[in-house]
Scaffold this motif. Structure first.
Motif, mmCIF file in Angstrom:
data_model
loop_
_atom_site.group_PDB
_atom_site.id
_atom_site.type_symbol
_atom_site.label_atom_id
_atom_site.label_comp_id
_atom_site.label_asym_id
_atom_site.label_seq_id
_atom_site.Cartn_x
_atom_site.Cartn_y
_atom_site.Cartn_z
ATOM 1 N N LYS A 193 0.834 -1.205 0.000
ATOM 2 C CA LYS A 193 0.000 0.000 0.000
ATOM 3 C C LYS A 193 0.869 1.257 0.000
ATOM 4 C CE LYS A 193 -3.604 -2.407 -0.189
ATOM 5 N NZ LYS A 193 -4.128 -2.629 -1.550
ATOM 6 N N GLU A 241 -9.161 -4.787 5.239
ATOM 7 C CA GLU A 241 -9.373 -6.157 5.753
ATOM 8 C C GLU A 241 -9.995 -6.100 7.159
ATOM 9 O OE1 GLU A 241 -8.728 -8.412 3.529
ATOM 10 O OE2 GLU A 241 -7.333 -7.413 2.197
ATOM 11 N N GLY A 294 -5.354 -9.686 0.306
ATOM 12 C CA GLY A 294 -5.103 -8.300 -0.079
ATOM 13 C C GLY A 294 -4.124 -8.048 -1.214
HETATM 14 MG MG LIG Z 1 -7.632 -4.867 -0.791
#
Ligand SMILES: [Mg+2]
Ligand SMILES: Nc1ncnc2c1ncn2[C@@H]1O[C@H](COP(=O)(O)OP(=O)(O)OP(=O)(O)O)[C@@H](O)[C@H]1O
Length: 726
Positions: free
Chosen positions: A83, A142, A335
């Protein structure tokens, strides 16, 4: 809804358009309509790969343009890095915070976006990081992890604390796998966005008898190997130009599969050889050599026993399309955006301590399956389960493919979770009376689910009783306060039960012993422990008898505690071998672990050694220097005699030992030699670096007489938190 029509800053618009994103996906548009840019809380419960990150990113830029600050919480460090890379572009500043748990990290305050794990955010709250109150948008990625028995309570408390501090803050929760999104949305006062729409077709199926059975039909798979269906499934995708992720139940299975796949793929791509070489460079263990050999042929395995560097080399090779298949434990399940056209969920039973082999949860199946068919990476995705008998085909459709994800529930009422959280509420000023404590706990998801929350309030009371008895909390009439000890424990981010154990043993110990302390720490609830097999018991007993005077904890009287005692001894033995400079490879062989496990364990004990040193300062200051030295030895994996050398930059356990064995036991000894002599021992680059450092230090000492060179010592003293009331 077109990107160009949305209320986001121009530079973000342009970036999306440049990367080919011109239109919002339907569920993304839904989020805008439900108030994404109007400050509304949203629970976005939409399928894997449906672009939840982009929704969050648009909201973050919307806030930043209005001088806001955003916190993005992720469950895993690997996801934090992905991220961070994704958000880190011109126009915004992004910080990442996953490290030491007792720092305030004020430098983070200059960032627009901060990506962090929930434990880290909790510790920042406890340590009074001022910028926390500037947060205007909280994103929880999440968010179904609230249901995790060990980590969920922290996430739940972090959300509750942040909402308490910043009542006007917007909250966005993201998840593809929540069975009861209404309940969670209700707690978060959020609009709920649900959908079954997925941008890339994900075809779930079950393999049996050389065919993948889909609801719409079947697909024949070429039988290359007679014995291995999983391998045939994998080769089938590779032949078609795709890549494969195979989820298995254990590290050993992951390694075995990668070996088979490598032998079958037999790639001769020179680019792969370069990846293999990078892996070989640091490879000491058999497992690492096998990994490099597999990668050279186009296959890899991935699990928590690998070092972080090894894992990222493999992920990179897979992203670039060179590594054709990865067999993985659940380390890659959630993810991540990886180019896997076919995901094979080979093992849906997993060993669980005390319960034997258990089926994995449905939501985990959906998470794994969802790694296939990611937008921009593959034209479609396939998620294939493997049936062993014909009757299982339908069963797997019913139990996994067509089954809804499990509901998520609060675990906050579990007494083990409450000691630390009740203490932190009192120590960080969230609750100063019994009523305030109850009122705060009434804001949890647990009470939202259970209305009264009687069980939880009972557990809070018994946690409080423990905290008062352990002198971490004081109770005067209605008022609750934390003692200096309590404040410190909350900030050090250790379990109050660990702190109480450490302090009582430090107080009682007549003399110091590294082994006594390490074994004590390995017995606390904060420390992960190795399993002790029956075959280990002899060796562990001998070791215990040989060092009986060093151990601080007596052999348990209660037979139920014996196993845990031996597990702590085994873990302490591994860590003692580490500080005794046993090579990594030998430790791995001796304890059947991987290098990633050693680093994980060293990381955990270091945090607890650091906490023990701080506690010793308060309660047994005579032990402080020893504990502090032990911490440095543990961090570096060295005996005490190498301490003077280890402070030199670029000198780790191996180089320090080499210098020492050549008679150079301290920087002063090194100075008596020429750079050429050091070059012969350590190589030229590092030799130059050492002399440059020594020269700098000499100059500085000349200027500021009286300066000490405690190095790490001094740095740590400044940066760790030990300012009460600050
Ligand atoms: Mg995601
Ligand atoms: N509107 C869009 N148009 C094209 N591509 C998009 C769009 N929105 C997102 N994407 C791309 O979709 C991919 C998947 O997005 P993302 O990682 O956010 O999925 P997710 O919903 O978080 O899934 P998971 O539940 O698996 O985490 C990313 O590569 C992203 O760039």
């Amino acid at each position: 809804m077109q990107i160009c029509d949305i209320a986001i800053p121009d530079n973000l618009k342009q970036r999306y358009i440049d990367s080919g994103i011109t239109e919002l996906y339907p569920p993304q548009a839904d989020c805008v309509e439900k108030g994404l840019f109007l400050g509304k809380n949203l629970l976005i419960a939409i399928p894997t790969a449906s672009g939840k990150t982009l929704v969050a990113e648009m909201a973050m830029h919307h806030h930043i343009a209005r001088k806001g600050k955003c916190l993005y919480i992720v469950p895993l460090k690997a996801l934090a890095s992905e991220k961070f890379e994704e958000f880190n572009h011109k126009g915004v500043t992004v910080g990442i915070s996953t490290g030491d748990l007792d720092r305030r990290d004020e430098h983070l305050s200059k960032n627009d976006i901060i990506v962090a794990t929930s434990e880290k955010v909790d510790s920042l709250l406890r340590n009074g990081a001022r910028w926390i109150s500037d947060i205007t948008l909280l994103v929880i990625d999440e968010v179904h992890l609230i249901d995790s028995p060990d980590r969920g309570p922290t996430l739940e408390m972090v959300i509750a604390k942040l909402r308490f501090r910043n009542p006007a803050m917007q909250i966005i929760g993201l998840s593809a796998t929540i069975g009861n999104p209404d309940a969670l949305a209700g707690w978060l006062d959020a609009e709920l966005v649900t959908s079954s729409w997925r941008p890339v077709d994900l075809r779930p199926g079950v393999f049996y008898n050389n065919q993948i059975h889909f609801r719409e039909g079947t697909r024949q798979v070429k039988q290359v190997s007679k014995n291995y269906d999983d391998l045939n499934l994998c080769l089938d995708t590779i032949a078609e130009g795709g890549q494969c992720l195979v989820f298995v139940s254990s590290r050993r299975n992951a390694e075995a599969f990668a070996k088979r796949a490598a032998a079958a793929i037999k790639s001769e791509d020179p680019a792969l050889a370069a990846y293999a070489e990078r892996l070989c460079a640091g490879a000491e263990m058999e497992m690492e050599k096998i990994l490099a050999a597999c990668v050279a042929k186009g296959a890899a395995f991935h699990h928590a026993g690998l070092s972080r560097n090894e894992r990222s080399i493999i992920e990179e090779g897979f992203r670039k399309g060179l590594i054709k298949c990865i067999s993985s434990t659940p380390t890659l399940a959630a993810g991540l955006n990886l180019p896997a056209r076919r995901v094979i969920i080979r093992d849906y039973l997993r060993f669980s301590a005390g319960e034997g082999m258990q089926p994995i949860p449905v939501s985990e199946y959906h998470q794994m399956a969802g790694r296939a068919g990611r937008p921009g990476l593959d034209p479609y995705g396939e998620a294939v389960l493997i049936a062993k008998e014909e009757c299982q085909v339908e069963e797997l459709f019913n139990c996994y493919i067509e089954a809804p994800a499990e509901e998520v529930h609060s675990h906050i009422a579990e007494p083990t979770a409450l000691y630390t959280h009740v203490l932190s509420l009192i120590a960080s000023g969230f609750a100063g009376t019994h009523d305030e404590l109850s009122a705060f706990m009434n804001r949890t998801f647990y009470v939202h689910e259970h209305r009264q929350g009687r069980l939880m309030h009972k557990a809070v009371d018994s946690a409080l009783e423990f905290l008062i008895a352990a002198e971490l909390v004081t109770e005067v009439g209605e008022h609750l306060g934390s003692t200096q000890f309590g404040t410190m424990v909350s900030r050090l981010y250790i379990d109050p039960r660990s702190a109480a154990m450490i302090v009582s043993n430090l107080r009682d110990a007549e003399s110091y012993s590294d082994l006594g302390l390490i074994h004590l720490i390995c017995s606390t609830p904060d420390m992960p422990r190795l399993y002790a097999r029956n075959s280990d018991i002899d060796r562990l007993t001998k070791m215990m008898e040989a060092h009986i005077d060093d151990f601080w904890l007596p052999f348990p009287e209660n037979p139920e505690d014996v196993e845990s005692y031996f597990r702590a001894i085994k873990t302490a033995m591994l860590l003692s071998d580490w500080t005794d400079e046993m090579p990594d490879a030998k430790i791995c062989e001796r304890y059947s672990v991987g290098p990633g496990d050693i680093y994980g364990m060293v990381e955990s004990i270091n945090w607890l050694l650091h906490a023990s040193a701080e506690l010793a300062r308060m309660f047994a200051s005579g032990f402080y220097p020893n504990i502090h030295e032990c911490e440095t030895c543990m961090k570096n994996g060295i005996r005490r005699e190498l301490l003077p050398l280890i402070r030199l930059r670029g000198i780790g356990r191996v180089r320090a030992r080499r210098l020492f064995n050549h008679g150079m036991t301290s920087p002063d000894e090194i100075k008596k030699h020429t750079p050429e002599e050091i070059t012969r021992i350590l190589g030229q680059g590092i030799s130059e670096q050492i002399f440059a450092q020594l020269e700098r230090e000499e100059k500085r000492e000349g200027r500021e007489t009286g300066t000490d060179t405690r190095g790490d010592d001094a740095r740590r003293g400044q940066s760790t938190l030990f300012h009460f009331g600050g």
